[in-house]
Design a protein around this motif. Sequence first.
Motif, mmCIF file in Angstrom:
data_model
loop_
_atom_site.group_PDB
_atom_site.id
_atom_site.type_symbol
_atom_site.label_atom_id
_atom_site.label_comp_id
_atom_site.label_asym_id
_atom_site.label_seq_id
_atom_site.Cartn_x
_atom_site.Cartn_y
_atom_site.Cartn_z
ATOM 1 N N VAL A 1 115.022 -40.498 27.852
ATOM 2 C CA VAL A 1 114.997 -40.963 26.457
ATOM 3 C C VAL A 1 115.345 -39.805 25.530
ATOM 4 C CG1 VAL A 1 113.591 -41.981 24.631
ATOM 5 C CG2 VAL A 1 113.256 -42.698 27.014
ATOM 6 N N ALA A 2 116.363 -40.006 24.697
ATOM 7 C CA ALA A 2 116.793 -38.963 23.759
ATOM 8 C C ALA A 2 115.774 -38.787 22.645
ATOM 9 C CB ALA A 2 118.151 -39.324 23.178
ATOM 10 N N ALA A 3 115.561 -37.541 22.238
ATOM 11 C CA ALA A 3 114.742 -37.273 21.051
ATOM 12 C C ALA A 3 115.499 -37.774 19.824
ATOM 13 C CB ALA A 3 114.467 -35.777 20.934
ATOM 14 N N GLY A 4 114.769 -38.346 18.879
ATOM 15 C CA GLY A 4 115.427 -38.891 17.695
ATOM 16 C C GLY A 4 114.469 -39.102 16.540
ATOM 17 N N PRO A 5 114.932 -39.733 15.465
ATOM 18 C CA PRO A 5 114.119 -39.902 14.259
ATOM 19 C C PRO A 5 112.808 -40.634 14.478
ATOM 20 C CG PRO A 5 116.422 -40.415 13.813
ATOM 21 C CD PRO A 5 116.314 -40.239 15.296
ATOM 22 N N ASP A 6 112.740 -41.495 15.500
ATOM 23 C CA ASP A 6 111.538 -42.299 15.721
ATOM 24 C C ASP A 6 110.722 -41.861 16.924
ATOM 25 O OD1 ASP A 6 111.988 -44.157 13.503
ATOM 26 O OD2 ASP A 6 113.744 -44.761 14.657
ATOM 27 N N THR A 7 111.076 -40.718 17.519
ATOM 28 C CA THR A 7 110.237 -40.129 18.558
ATOM 29 C C THR A 7 108.880 -39.772 17.950
ATOM 30 O OG1 THR A 7 112.142 -39.233 19.736
ATOM 31 C CG2 THR A 7 110.018 -38.185 20.163
ATOM 32 N N LEU A 8 107.832 -39.936 18.721
ATOM 33 C CA LEU A 8 106.478 -39.617 18.257
ATOM 34 C C LEU A 8 106.076 -38.227 18.750
ATOM 35 C CD1 LEU A 8 104.756 -43.053 18.983
ATOM 36 C CD2 LEU A 8 105.680 -42.213 16.811
ATOM 37 N N TRP A 9 105.588 -37.421 17.802
ATOM 38 C CA TRP A 9 105.199 -36.037 18.092
ATOM 39 C C TRP A 9 103.776 -35.792 17.617
ATOM 40 C CZ3 TRP A 9 109.379 -33.349 20.267
ATOM 41 C CH2 TRP A 9 110.647 -33.912 20.057
ATOM 42 N N ARG A 10 103.063 -34.919 18.299
ATOM 43 C CA ARG A 10 101.737 -34.492 17.825
ATOM 44 C C ARG A 10 101.965 -33.525 16.672
ATOM 45 N NH1 ARG A 10 103.094 -34.895 22.520
ATOM 46 N NH2 ARG A 10 101.933 -35.821 24.250
ATOM 47 N N ILE A 11 101.495 -33.898 15.486
ATOM 48 C CA ILE A 11 101.769 -33.031 14.331
ATOM 49 C C ILE A 11 100.595 -32.102 14.018
ATOM 50 C CG2 ILE A 11 103.457 -34.628 13.357
ATOM 51 C CD1 ILE A 11 101.335 -35.417 11.257
ATOM 52 N N TYR A 12 99.491 -32.235 14.722
ATOM 53 C CA TYR A 12 98.340 -31.354 14.549
ATOM 54 C C TYR A 12 98.069 -31.044 13.074
ATOM 55 C CZ TYR A 12 97.651 -30.955 19.569
ATOM 56 O OH TYR A 12 97.372 -31.246 20.894
ATOM 57 N N SER A 13 98.194 -29.786 12.638
ATOM 58 C CA SER A 13 97.750 -29.437 11.282
ATOM 59 C C SER A 13 98.639 -29.970 10.167
ATOM 60 C CB SER A 13 97.601 -27.922 11.142
ATOM 61 O OG SER A 13 96.439 -27.489 11.822
ATOM 62 N N MET A 14 99.763 -30.588 10.494
ATOM 63 C CA MET A 14 100.506 -31.304 9.449
ATOM 64 C C MET A 14 99.766 -32.571 9.043
ATOM 65 S SD MET A 14 104.513 -30.537 10.352
ATOM 66 C CE MET A 14 105.004 -32.237 10.196
ATOM 67 N N THR A 15 98.636 -32.855 9.724
ATOM 68 C CA THR A 15 97.699 -33.895 9.277
ATOM 69 C C THR A 15 97.009 -33.464 7.989
ATOM 70 O OG1 THR A 15 97.313 -34.495 11.591
ATOM 71 C CG2 THR A 15 95.710 -35.287 9.990
ATOM 72 N N LYS A 16 96.798 -32.164 7.808
ATOM 73 C CA LYS A 16 96.023 -31.664 6.680
ATOM 74 C C LYS A 16 96.603 -32.072 5.323
ATOM 75 C CE LYS A 16 93.794 -27.735 9.009
ATOM 76 N NZ LYS A 16 94.121 -28.045 10.410
ATOM 77 N N PRO A 17 97.925 -31.913 5.071
ATOM 78 C CA PRO A 17 98.450 -32.377 3.782
ATOM 79 C C PRO A 17 98.250 -33.878 3.552
ATOM 80 C CG PRO A 17 99.992 -30.858 4.813
ATOM 81 C CD PRO A 17 98.945 -31.160 5.839
ATOM 82 N N VAL A 18 98.289 -34.674 4.616
ATOM 83 C CA VAL A 18 98.072 -36.115 4.481
ATOM 84 C C VAL A 18 96.647 -36.384 4.007
ATOM 85 C CG1 VAL A 18 98.000 -38.316 5.722
ATOM 86 C CG2 VAL A 18 99.807 -36.661 6.235
#
Length: 439
Positions: free
Chosen positions: A84-101
């Motif tokens: 499966v190719a990586a792309g715009p809708d691939t799901l990634w663990r964003i860890y501390s990018m949760t903080k701004p949310v």
Amino acid sequence: MKQATMITMAAALLATGAWAGQAEHAPRPTPQPSVRASPLPTTQALFDAYVRDGKMPGITAAFGVGDAAPVFVSAGRIADDSTVAAGPDTLWRIYSMTKPVTAMAAMILVEEGKLRLDQPVSDILPAFRTMRVLTDPANSLASRPAARPITIRHLLTHTAGLGYNIVTKGPLLGEYERLGILPGAANEAVEVQARRVRPTSLQAFADRVATLPLIADPGTRWSYSIGLDLMGAVIERVSGHPFERFLRTRLFAPLKMNSTYFAVPAAEAGRLATNYAFVGANRVPLDPARGSVFLRPPSFPYGGAGLVSSARDYDRFLHMLANGGQLDGVRVMKAETARLAMSNLLPPGVTFQGIGGGTGGTQGSGAPMGYGAGGSVYLADRAGGPSRGTYGWGGAAGTIAYVDPVRQTRGTIMVNYFPAERWLLRQEVPAALLRDLAR
């Protein structure tokens, strides 16, 4: 729990051979050059080289200017053993990018008058009424009364005097681990140990945190912390809704962030990337997608490090901030609230000079920086780099996000490997983008 952070424990498991066979035999993906010409050819070539050279199985980025649709740049696959190719809708663990949310969710409540920036947290969580501060943090848990209360501002800016199991040292780290103050997930092997001691609700988490001494008086020092995890408990109490539901109804649904989760639904598991760790020169699967810890609900929603998201979704979050709180005609916060959130909110006399060490946060850049709601803020233009007012943060598995309000640009870079600083994405990707813009 042993005296080790979750990530350190995971690395130890790898080093002792838990995935030794995979370390030796993990296939390297072949480069997947774009079929059509990329609008960002230098950046595309850089990404292709990352994959070709075996630095990562795959990478995706979203770059946007003004109200134009984002440009996506991708290379490679979602795992070494995937087609499966990586792309715009691939799901990634964003860890501390949760903080701004989480921080922006809190700012919505500030806008509505349900919270105030300088309001004591004890108004909402009474257990924090009488806090104490360590007097000899390197050697003991001896403490004295705190000089002032923890406020909402302090939680948003990592100035509450709270610790973090990924950076705290000394006896306090032992207490964080004993009480399960471990708001994050690495993989199933580590999760089994963490769940033995971790609280099972945000409110129980908050109550345990309140029993622990602080590392400094609130409002006196920047120290990376569980402040945004604790903010989840504040949001839950003030809003009257579970934290996860508040995020879903006030941010994710209005912004059509339909691929952002604390637990990836089974029907979407095929989009989840594998998270890797480097053991020496070997890149080995730390959290394989097929059995990922992110496929089941966490002990409670971690406001500091719990989300999985896509480049498309996170770009919509950043686009909203760049647009002053609205996107596609839907407003989630006032323009003045967005500006305030992305401004320097540090208490007087406190400075932020960057952070590294595997956290994924903004590193020192030579340009003066401050700290806003859950992310760093540039206080001056950086030659050949971000403009004054650029706001952003990153994640422990290498993800990066920023908004430059002067140039009206935004960027999200998605990868998944530990440590975040293994490769120089923060330096190389902006340089490639500048060369593309010069065309």
